[in-house]
Design a protein around this motif. Sequence first.
Motif, short mmCIF file in Angstrom:
data_model
loop_
_atom_site.label_atom_id
_atom_site.label_comp_id
_atom_site.label_asym_id
_atom_site.label_seq_id
_atom_site.Cartn_x
_atom_site.Cartn_y
_atom_site.Cartn_z
N ALA A 14 0.76 -1.50 0.04
CA ALA A 14 -0.06 -0.09 -0.04
C ALA A 14 0.88 1.00 0.15
N LYS A 17 0.81 6.18 -2.25
CA LYS A 17 0.86 7.41 -1.92
C LYS A 17 1.34 7.54 0.08
N LEU A 19 1.91 6.86 3.82
CA LEU A 19 2.76 7.01 4.47
C LEU A 19 3.73 5.99 3.55
N CYS A 64 -2.17 -5.01 -7.63
CA CYS A 64 -2.98 -5.35 -6.87
C CYS A 64 -4.21 -5.11 -5.33
N VAL A 66 -3.96 -5.57 -1.65
CA VAL A 66 -2.95 -6.64 -0.81
C VAL A 66 -3.70 -7.65 0.18
N ASN A 88 1.18 -2.92 4.79
CA ASN A 88 0.44 -1.34 4.97
C ASN A 88 -1.05 -1.91 4.40
N ALA A 89 -2.17 -1.34 4.78
CA ALA A 89 -2.85 -1.35 3.79
C ALA A 89 -4.35 0.49 4.05
P1 NAP Z 1 -3.50 6.73 1.75
O1 NAP Z 1 -1.98 8.39 2.04
O2 NAP Z 1 -4.54 7.17 1.96
O3 NAP Z 1 -2.37 5.88 1.31
C1 NAP Z 1 -2.82 4.92 1.07
C2 NAP Z 1 -2.65 3.94 0.29
O4 NAP Z 1 -2.77 2.66 0.70
C3 NAP Z 1 -2.70 4.29 -0.87
O5 NAP Z 1 -1.85 4.19 -2.11
C4 NAP Z 1 -3.97 2.92 -1.52
O6 NAP Z 1 -3.31 3.20 -3.17
C5 NAP Z 1 -3.26 2.16 -0.70
N1 NAP Z 1 -4.06 1.01 0.00
C6 NAP Z 1 -5.72 0.74 0.44
N2 NAP Z 1 -5.70 0.22 0.40
C7 NAP Z 1 -4.92 -0.98 -0.56
C8 NAP Z 1 -5.40 -1.84 -0.17
N3 NAP Z 1 -6.47 -3.11 0.12
N4 NAP Z 1 -4.20 -3.22 -1.02
C9 NAP Z 1 -2.64 -1.96 -1.69
N5 NAP Z 1 -3.32 -0.89 -1.24
C10 NAP Z 1 -3.70 -0.06 -0.69
O7 NAP Z 1 -3.25 6.55 3.37
P2 NAP Z 1 -1.80 6.65 4.91
O8 NAP Z 1 -2.98 8.23 5.34
O9 NAP Z 1 -0.80 6.88 4.09
O10 NAP Z 1 -2.28 5.75 5.99
C11 NAP Z 1 -2.16 4.01 5.47
C12 NAP Z 1 -2.45 4.15 6.70
O11 NAP Z 1 -1.97 3.93 7.84
C13 NAP Z 1 -4.15 3.56 7.21
O12 NAP Z 1 -4.06 2.67 6.99
C14 NAP Z 1 -4.34 4.60 7.80
O13 NAP Z 1 -5.44 4.40 8.46
C15 NAP Z 1 -3.02 4.62 8.96
N6 NAP Z 1 -3.11 5.57 9.24
C16 NAP Z 1 -3.12 7.42 8.89
C17 NAP Z 1 -3.17 7.88 9.37
C18 NAP Z 1 -3.04 9.48 8.94
O14 NAP Z 1 -3.04 10.74 10.04
N7 NAP Z 1 -2.27 9.50 7.71
C19 NAP Z 1 -3.25 8.18 11.40
C20 NAP Z 1 -3.58 6.80 11.43
C21 NAP Z 1 -3.03 5.94 10.71
P3 NAP Z 1 -5.24 2.93 -4.13
O15 NAP Z 1 -6.48 3.52 -2.93
O16 NAP Z 1 -4.69 3.14 -5.23
O17 NAP Z 1 -4.99 1.27 -3.02
#
Ligand code: NAP
Length: 255
Positions: A14, A17, A19, A64, A66, A88-89
């Motif tokens: 994942a 984009k 993290l 794909c 994950v 990550n997801a």
């Molecule tokens: P993000 O910017 O929305 O990026 C998510 C990434 O994961 C994208 O590349 C997305 O691409 C990919 N993705 C999502 N579902 C997927 C799947 N089933 N299979 C493969 N790739 C997948 O999110 P983020 O902020 O980096 O968050 C990453 C994780 O940290 C999440 O679980 C989120 O809940 C957690 N988190 C984030 C924060 C925060 O403040 N940012 C705080 C606490 C926890 P596609 O959509 O194209 O698949």
Amino acid sequence: MDFGLSGKSAIVCASSKGLGKACALHLAREGVDLVINARTKSTLDATADEIRAETGWRVTAIACDVTTPEGRAEILAACPSPDILVNNAGGPPPGDFHDWQRDDWIAALDANMLTPIELIKATVDGMMDRGFGRIINITSSAVKAPISILGLSNGARTGLTGFVAGISRETIAKNVTINNLLPGPFDTDRLNSNIAAVAAKKGISNEEEAIARAASLPSGRFGHPDEFGAACAFLCSQQAVGKADAATFRLQSGG
Ligand code: NAP
């Protein structure tokens, strides 16, 4: 500091984009060959090109989901014996627990607990045989400070934490560490969509909500994904040999 990772291989799930991407980029900067992944091919390929252009290292992009067995098989076929695994997801949706049915819980457990466990199961024995391995699970600060509307996330990610804390007591003797990174609010698309949802509910602008939220944090600002990626690369380094009783490292820039 040389992290001693040149020539190592990593799967970063994942990671087109946010993290995950920041973790991938920082590992590539340390000389790690990458398999990156996301569902949307166009964004993933653009990220792979960006990382290759900056670092010159090999980046294989596997588009794909994950959270499916087929998706994990594709990722593992591209890198069957990684030295580093970053799990990550996407996070589960917020909501009211009265509304969640069994299928909602199974989806959350699949994505945020069982998917990382399956990937660990497929890779950790090889890491232990080779005497080096670094596994990072991107989870959430909600594991330590649960948030009521994020019950699906609290439950699934806490389950993962318990599981890895147990097996890390066996893997550490073979120089395989398992660390969870628990982000607070980091400036990513996910955070921005959460802010937009809350702003709409309150009837204020996204900017007003973002300013109020950032002001409520001890640092007065959101974390930057680059800071998160740097912490991930350090935890994957030769220097970051963990203690068997400390499987969880907390990174929460906000509070
Ligand atoms: P993000 O910017 O929305 O990026 C998510 C990434 O994961 C994208 O590349 C997305 O691409 C990919 N993705 C999502 N579902 C997927 C799947 N089933 N299979 C493969 N790739 C997948 O999110 P983020 O902020 O980096 O968050 C990453 C994780 O940290 C999440 O679980 C989120 O809940 C957690 N988190 C984030 C924060 C925060 O403040 N940012 C705080 C606490 C926890 P596609 O959509 O194209 O698949």
